[in-house]
Structure formats: C-alpha cells, structure tokens
Enzyme design. Structure first.
Site, PDB file in Angstrom:
ATOM      1  N   HIS A 120     -46.275-114.429 -72.721  1.00 26.36           N
ATOM      2  CA  HIS A 120     -46.853-114.130 -71.612  1.00 26.36           C
ATOM      3  C   HIS A 120     -46.055-113.171 -70.954  1.00 26.36           C
ATOM      4  CE1 HIS A 120     -44.431-117.634 -69.840  1.00 26.36           C
ATOM      5  NE2 HIS A 120     -43.700-117.094 -70.520  1.00 26.36           N
ATOM      6  N   HIS A 121     -44.844-112.706 -71.306  1.00 27.10           N
ATOM      7  CA  HIS A 121     -44.083-111.628 -70.324  1.00 27.10           C
ATOM      8  C   HIS A 121     -44.518-110.191 -70.845  1.00 27.10           C
ATOM      9  CE1 HIS A 121     -41.710-114.828 -68.602  1.00 27.10           C
ATOM     10  NE2 HIS A 121     -41.361-115.097 -69.951  1.00 27.10           N
ATOM     11  N   ALA A 122     -45.314-110.109 -71.802  1.00 30.95           N
ATOM     12  CA  ALA A 122     -45.533-108.718 -72.413  1.00 30.95           C
ATOM     13  C   ALA A 122     -46.785-108.282 -71.284  1.00 30.95           C
ATOM     14  CB  ALA A 122     -46.312-108.839 -73.698  1.00 30.95           C
ATOM     15  N   GLN A 161     -42.612-117.689 -65.439  1.00 31.88           N
ATOM     16  CA  GLN A 161     -43.963-117.473 -64.616  1.00 31.88           C
ATOM     17  C   GLN A 161     -44.616-116.469 -65.669  1.00 31.88           C
ATOM     18  OE1 GLN A 161     -44.737-114.014 -62.746  1.00 31.88           O
ATOM     19  NE2 GLN A 161     -46.680-115.070 -61.807  1.00 31.88           N
ATOM     20  N   ASP A 163     -45.926-113.510 -66.111  1.00 31.07           N
ATOM     21  CA  ASP A 163     -45.966-112.307 -65.193  1.00 31.07           C
ATOM     22  C   ASP A 163     -46.907-111.268 -66.227  1.00 31.07           C
ATOM     23  OD1 ASP A 163     -44.007-112.231 -67.102  1.00 31.07           O
ATOM     24  OD2 ASP A 163     -43.115-110.610 -65.820  1.00 31.07           O
TER      25      ASP A 163
END
Ligand code: ZN
Length: 300
Positions: A120-122, A161, A163
C-alpha cells in the site's frame, strides 16, 4: 469447498543475506497453510505474472518499464528499500497478479485470500516502503476497467497509513479507501484516504475493536461496494518491530473475524491480502499472518 488461497513460489524472492525485509515469511506462510490442512498439497491457485499494462493502470508507465527492466533509479530503489533485481520485479508482478486472481475468486465464491499483497505504500509515480506495485490499486483499476465491479472498498488495517493507495485511488468516486493506522509511524507524510483513522500508541485490543464496530457498519451500508479488499497487516501486534498499537494475537483474530463477518453478512465479496508484519522469528510471524486464512476459512 475449501477457502480459495492464492500463492506463487516467486512471492519469496532471493534477497541479500541479512536484509531487514522478512522475505522468507512468504514461503513459511504457504508451508504452514499446507501443514495445517487449509490447502491440499498443490492446491494453491497460482497466478500468472502481471503484464506491464496492468501495472500501468495504477502507476506511471515510465516507472513500470523501469521495474520490468530492473533499471530503477537509485533514489527510487532506496525509497523502496529492496534490491530492484529481476527476481524482485518478477515477485512484484506475481504478487500483483495474485491479488487480481484473489479478487476474481472472491467475486466467484464470496471470499478468497492471497498469501502476499497489500503493497500500500506504492504510489502512482513509484514504489516506496518495501512496496513495488500497489497490487490492490491495480486489481481495483482492472476490475473497474473491464466492468467486473462498479465500486470497491479498501479496508486497510495495516499499522502504516495506506499513502500509496490514497495517492492512486482517493478522489475516484468508485473507490472508498479506509486506512486505520498508528499516528506516529511511517510514512511521515501521509496522504488523505477517503477516511483516515490515526490511532495513538498502545491502543490495545478492546479500544481497537470498539473503533472498528463504530466505523465499519456505516461505511458498508452507505457505500455498498461490489467488493472489499481487506489488508490484514499484522504489524499492529504488540511485538512487531514496526508496530505500535499493542494488539495481541487474539485481538488480531477478533479483528479479522469482525471485518470478514461484517462484510460477508451483507453478501459482499472479500479479497484478503496479508499486508505487513515484521519479526525476526519467521515461524511465529508466518503463523500470525495465517490468522487471516484460518478466520477466512470459517466464512466459506
Ligand atoms: Zn505496515
């Protein structure tokens, strides 16, 4: 019918000795699922590596091409924190296709789980934080583009998070992104999800579960998604290297049972991805990740 579980041997890519990313957990998760009888030997659903066109639904084409040709700029590779080799690129393609396959199986059967995913940070422009391609964002964009779904909800309970997911998807009226995370944690610069819930350190099981019960039913009934992508990261655990929320194993299990139950009771398909988890004891960490699969199997 057993729970549909997706796995590819390439989820565990060769890494330099002593690298801080616990890559071997992906092999152990699969081994434990077979040992525990959740999957028959040879019973995994195996994805074919995602083509560049899929990754380009969520990422800039130039970055996709850099990953595919193992030619990622040094500064970007540093931000990702993985050696951007051909093996890591192949792994990212398989993990991304794994979440696409998980979503397809969930639409057919009601529920399915990956043994990877939740990168989910990509972000749109490039990867970050051990994440190369945002598998959930790719799966949603692909599902929308072929008309398989009209609305998707991301329930991201990894302690960090989401992001990258927010960067790619927030603002799209077809997608609702929920991120529940520790306020004081990576990434320093958070990007607005549709709803962000930032928790204080040492929140603990009881307060965490109460927060979910207050939040989730309203989102599900108002947004009415065609599918839920559930990031069941285990890094909110009290002994996680990167977590801060002081959840126990029983708390994570109750969390997964609550989320999956709330979604499935409404008849909404759920695609589970494992998200983050950081512990030197790989057996223990893998066991913790398989809480998701064991709980999901109750809902088949
Ligand atoms: Zn995380």
């Amino acid at each position: 019918m057993p729970l549909a579980i997706v796995h590819h041997p390439a989820f565990c890519a060769d890494m330099p000795e002593g690298h801080r990313f616990p890559m071997n957990k992906f092999r152990r998760v699969a081994e434990q699922l077979v040992a525990d009888g959740l999957v028959a030997p040879g019973g995994f659903h195996v994805p074919r590596p995602a083509p560049a066109a899929w990754a380009a639904l969520a990422h800039e084409r130039a970055y996709v091409d850099q990953v595919f040709s193992a030619d990622v700029p040094r500064a970007v590779a540093r931000e990702i924190g993985l050696p951007m080799t051909e093996a890591v690129a192949f792994r990212a393609r398989c993990a991304t296709a794994g979440t696409v396959l998980t979503a397809t199986l969930a639409m057919e059967r009601g529920i399915a789980c990956n043994t990877a995913g939740g990168s989910h940070h990509a972000r749109r422009a490039h990867g970050a934080g051990f994440c190369v391609f945002n598998d959930v964002a790719v799966a949603i964009r692909l599902g929308l583009s072929v008309g398989a779904i009209r609305r998707a909800l991301v329930i991201d309970l990894d302690v960090h998070q989401g992001d990258g997911t927010a960067d790619i998807l927030t603002g799209d009226p077809a997608v609702f992104t929920l991120s529940v995370h520790a306020r004081r944690n990576y990434p320093v610069r958070k990007r607005a999800s549709t709803l962000d819930i930032a928790l204080e350190d040492a929140t603990g099981d009881v307060a965490y579960l109460a927060m979910l019960a207050e939040t989730l039913p309203g989102i599900l009934s108002r947004f009415r998604p065609d599918i839920v992508f559930y990031n069941a990261g285990v890094d909110p655990h009290e002994e996680d290297r990167l977590g801060r929320l002081s959840l126990s194993d029983a708390g994570l299990e109750a969390r997964d049972r609550y989320v999956i139950g709330a979604v499935r009771r409404l008849g909404i398909p759920l695609a589970g991805v494992i998200g983050g988890g950081y512990l030197d004891d790989i057996d223990r960490l893998a066991r913790r990740h398989t809480i998701l699969h064991r709980v999901a199997a109750e809902f088949v």
